[in-house]
Design a protein around this motif. Structure first.
Motif, PDB file in Angstrom:
ATOM      1  N   GLU A 108       1.201  -1.413  -0.269  1.00  0.00           N
ATOM      2  CA  GLU A 108       0.031  -0.188   0.195  1.00  0.00           C
ATOM      3  C   GLU A 108       0.808   1.186   0.266  1.00  0.00           C
ATOM      4  OE1 GLU A 108      -4.030   1.636   2.043  1.00  0.00           O
ATOM      5  OE2 GLU A 108      -2.009   0.297   3.600  1.00  0.00           O
ATOM      6  N   ALA A 109       2.525   1.467   1.099  1.00  0.00           N
ATOM      7  CA  ALA A 109       2.919   3.161   1.511  1.00  0.00           C
ATOM      8  C   ALA A 109       3.722   2.605  -0.365  1.00  0.00           C
ATOM      9  CB  ALA A 109       4.264   2.502   1.809  1.00  0.00           C
ATOM     10  N   HIS A 110       4.208   1.291  -0.971  1.00  0.00           N
ATOM     11  CA  HIS A 110       5.015   1.132  -1.736  1.00  0.00           C
ATOM     12  C   HIS A 110       4.211   2.279  -3.453  1.00  0.00           C
ATOM     13  CE1 HIS A 110       7.535   0.153  -4.766  1.00  0.00           C
ATOM     14  NE2 HIS A 110       6.456  -0.673  -5.841  1.00  0.00           N
ATOM     15  N   VAL A 111       3.418   1.843  -3.335  1.00  0.00           N
ATOM     16  CA  VAL A 111       2.118   1.897  -4.596  1.00  0.00           C
ATOM     17  C   VAL A 111       1.611   3.554  -4.707  1.00  0.00           C
ATOM     18  CG1 VAL A 111       0.074   1.689  -5.339  1.00  0.00           C
ATOM     19  CG2 VAL A 111       1.239  -0.385  -5.437  1.00  0.00           C
ATOM     20  N   ALA A 112       1.848   3.949  -3.346  1.00  0.00           N
ATOM     21  CA  ALA A 112       2.127   5.139  -3.387  1.00  0.00           C
ATOM     22  C   ALA A 112       2.660   6.213  -3.276  1.00  0.00           C
ATOM     23  CB  ALA A 112       1.052   5.463  -1.644  1.00  0.00           C
ATOM     24  N   ASP A 113       3.597   6.066  -2.981  1.00  0.00           N
ATOM     25  CA  ASP A 113       5.228   6.323  -3.657  1.00  0.00           C
ATOM     26  C   ASP A 113       5.362   6.612  -4.493  1.00  0.00           C
ATOM     27  OD1 ASP A 113       7.332   7.478  -2.465  1.00  0.00           O
ATOM     28  OD2 ASP A 113       8.412   5.671  -3.347  1.00  0.00           O
ATOM     29  N   VAL A 114       5.010   5.001  -5.624  1.00  0.00           N
ATOM     30  CA  VAL A 114       5.298   5.117  -6.949  1.00  0.00           C
ATOM     31  C   VAL A 114       4.570   6.336  -7.682  1.00  0.00           C
ATOM     32  CG1 VAL A 114       5.201   4.176  -9.403  1.00  0.00           C
ATOM     33  CG2 VAL A 114       6.182   2.649  -7.162  1.00  0.00           C
ATOM     34  N   GLN A 115       3.210   6.232  -7.314  1.00  0.00           N
ATOM     35  CA  GLN A 115       2.825   7.536  -7.800  1.00  0.00           C
ATOM     36  C   GLN A 115       3.114   8.750  -7.454  1.00  0.00           C
ATOM     37  OE1 GLN A 115      -0.667   6.750  -9.583  1.00  0.00           O
ATOM     38  NE2 GLN A 115       0.009   9.074 -10.458  1.00  0.00           N
ATOM     39  N   LYS A 116       3.451   9.022  -6.311  1.00  0.00           N
ATOM     40  CA  LYS A 116       3.940  10.057  -6.113  1.00  0.00           C
ATOM     41  C   LYS A 116       5.435  10.897  -6.343  1.00  0.00           C
ATOM     42  CE  LYS A 116       5.723  12.843  -1.487  1.00  0.00           C
ATOM     43  NZ  LYS A 116       5.717  12.420   0.281  1.00  0.00           N
ATOM     44  N   ARG A 117       5.995   9.964  -7.047  1.00  0.00           N
ATOM     45  CA  ARG A 117       7.414   9.917  -7.691  1.00  0.00           C
ATOM     46  C   ARG A 117       7.100  10.105  -8.685  1.00  0.00           C
ATOM     47  NH1 ARG A 117      10.790   4.687  -6.699  1.00  0.00           N
ATOM     48  NH2 ARG A 117      11.953   5.349  -8.808  1.00  0.00           N
ATOM     49  N   TYR A 118       6.236   9.827  -9.670  1.00  0.00           N
ATOM     50  CA  TYR A 118       5.602   9.640 -10.499  1.00  0.00           C
ATOM     51  C   TYR A 118       5.416  11.330 -11.018  1.00  0.00           C
ATOM     52  CZ  TYR A 118       3.429  10.119 -15.191  1.00  0.00           C
ATOM     53  OH  TYR A 118       2.745  10.530 -16.543  1.00  0.00           O
ATOM     54  N   ASP A 119       3.995  11.525  -9.957  1.00  0.00           N
ATOM     55  CA  ASP A 119       3.777  12.752 -10.105  1.00  0.00           C
ATOM     56  C   ASP A 119       4.859  14.104  -9.776  1.00  0.00           C
ATOM     57  OD1 ASP A 119       1.353  11.955 -10.495  1.00  0.00           O
ATOM     58  OD2 ASP A 119       0.050  12.256  -7.965  1.00  0.00           O
ATOM     59  N   ALA A 120       6.163  14.137  -8.872  1.00  0.00           N
ATOM     60  CA  ALA A 120       7.273  14.764  -9.158  1.00  0.00           C
ATOM     61  C   ALA A 120       8.131  15.231  -9.775  1.00  0.00           C
ATOM     62  CB  ALA A 120       7.691  14.204  -7.697  1.00  0.00           C
ATOM     63  N   VAL A 121       8.983  14.012 -10.005  1.00  0.00           N
ATOM     64  CA  VAL A 121       8.780  13.965 -11.440  1.00  0.00           C
ATOM     65  C   VAL A 121       8.136  14.762 -12.905  1.00  0.00           C
ATOM     66  CG1 VAL A 121      10.516  12.284 -11.496  1.00  0.00           C
ATOM     67  CG2 VAL A 121       8.232  11.971 -12.601  1.00  0.00           C
ATOM     68  N   LYS A 122       6.793  14.965 -12.867  1.00  0.00           N
ATOM     69  CA  LYS A 122       5.893  15.764 -14.171  1.00  0.00           C
ATOM     70  C   LYS A 122       5.977  16.801 -13.937  1.00  0.00           C
ATOM     71  CE  LYS A 122       1.702  14.757 -16.338  1.00  0.00           C
ATOM     72  NZ  LYS A 122       0.408  14.065 -16.808  1.00  0.00           N
ATOM     73  N   CYS A 123       5.751  17.068 -12.494  1.00  0.00           N
ATOM     74  CA  CYS A 123       5.964  18.609 -12.193  1.00  0.00           C
ATOM     75  C   CYS A 123       6.585  18.947 -11.695  1.00  0.00           C
ATOM     76  CB  CYS A 123       5.074  18.452 -10.616  1.00  0.00           C
ATOM     77  SG  CYS A 123       5.019  20.330  -9.954  1.00  0.00           S
ATOM     78  N   LYS A 124       7.903  18.485 -11.571  1.00  0.00           N
ATOM     79  CA  LYS A 124       8.990  19.199 -12.061  1.00  0.00           C
ATOM     80  C   LYS A 124       9.327  19.729 -13.621  1.00  0.00           C
ATOM     81  CE  LYS A 124      13.466  20.497 -10.984  1.00  0.00           C
ATOM     82  NZ  LYS A 124      13.318  22.017  -9.837  1.00  0.00           N
ATOM     83  N   LEU A 125       9.195  18.233 -14.527  1.00  0.00           N
ATOM     84  CA  LEU A 125       8.746  18.872 -15.743  1.00  0.00           C
ATOM     85  C   LEU A 125       8.621  19.794 -16.875  1.00  0.00           C
ATOM     86  CD1 LEU A 125       9.982  15.136 -16.733  1.00  0.00           C
ATOM     87  CD2 LEU A 125      11.630  16.845 -17.379  1.00  0.00           C
TER      88      LEU A 125
END
Length: 225
Positions: free
Chosen positions: A186-203
């Motif tokens: 549960e924590a891992h899946v949320a972390d993957v989504q958070k990381r994806y959103d973070a790189v997309k936002c940064k780009l």
């Protein structure tokens, strides 16, 4: 004497909670199948007692015969209860395994890609952009990387979907006995989504910043001319 303890050394209530780890869930599925087979074997042994009772019915006192029949019914009922619970556990494992197996396959491709993107963003953010050509070159590189990230949205969404589906099955089976692997997933899946959103936002931030710099460089160039 036929004992329901023969279904396995462990009490059914002491079986480990269903795991979302592929290897562990596979082993649990095989264990459950084995216990079901042993339970079915015990039921057949109990049913064979009917033939024994028929053969010696004339020499068995009525109270003893009644006790045997009552004991047989109680044992059969207990075995049916255990078998029903084992089959329910087996059905849940059979449903969980395809989700976690596919999740594992998807992550073997998506997670290394995400790590590469994260490293690329960190490296790109430190590159110089002093000239108009450097700004334009970096902007195009960021746009291409952003396009790649957007194309991988479905992959990241699938990780979330398959992970959450597996978790729903596990918690639905026994909400009061959820294993650590499920909590970790549960924590891992949320972390993957958070990381994806973070790189997309940064780009996107980088693209906006470089566009502003490109416009500024163009105005300065025009003034210079």
């Amino acid at each position: 004497v036929v004992s329901t303890q023969s279904t396995g050394s462990e009490d059914i209530n002491d079986l480990e909670p269903i795991s979302v780890n592929v290897a562990t869930a596979t082993a649990q599925s095989l264990q459950t199948m084995n216990l079901c087979e042993r339970c079915e074997g015990l039921k057949r042994r109990v049913e064979d007692l009917d033939d024994i009772v028929v053969d010696v019915k004339d020499s068995i006192p009525a109270p003893t015969k009644g006790n045997m029949e009552s004991s047989k019914e109680a044992t059969t009922q207990q075995l049916d209860d255990i078998l029903g619970r084992l089959k329910s556990r087996g059905d849940t494992l059979d449903s969980v395994l395809p989700f976690v197996t596919h999740l594992q396959d998807m992550e073997s491709d998506t997670l290394p890609w995400l790590e590469d993107v994260e490293r690329w963003v960190v490296t790109e953010a430190t590159k110089p952009s002093e000239t108009a050509d450097q700004i334009t070159e970096r902007k195009e590189a960021v746009k291409e990387k952003l396009k790649d990230v957007e194309e991988h949205k479905t992959d990241v969404d699938d990780i979330t979907t398959y992970g959450e589906s597996a978790l729903e099955l596990v918690t639905g089976y026994d909400p009061n006995n959820v294993c650590q692997s499920a909590r970790d997933l549960e924590a891992h899946v949320a972390d993957v989504q958070k990381r994806y959103d973070a790189v997309k936002c940064k780009l996107r931030e980088m693209e906006v910043d470089l566009t502003n710099k490109e416009n500024l460089a163009a105005r300065i160039g025009a003034i210079g001319e």
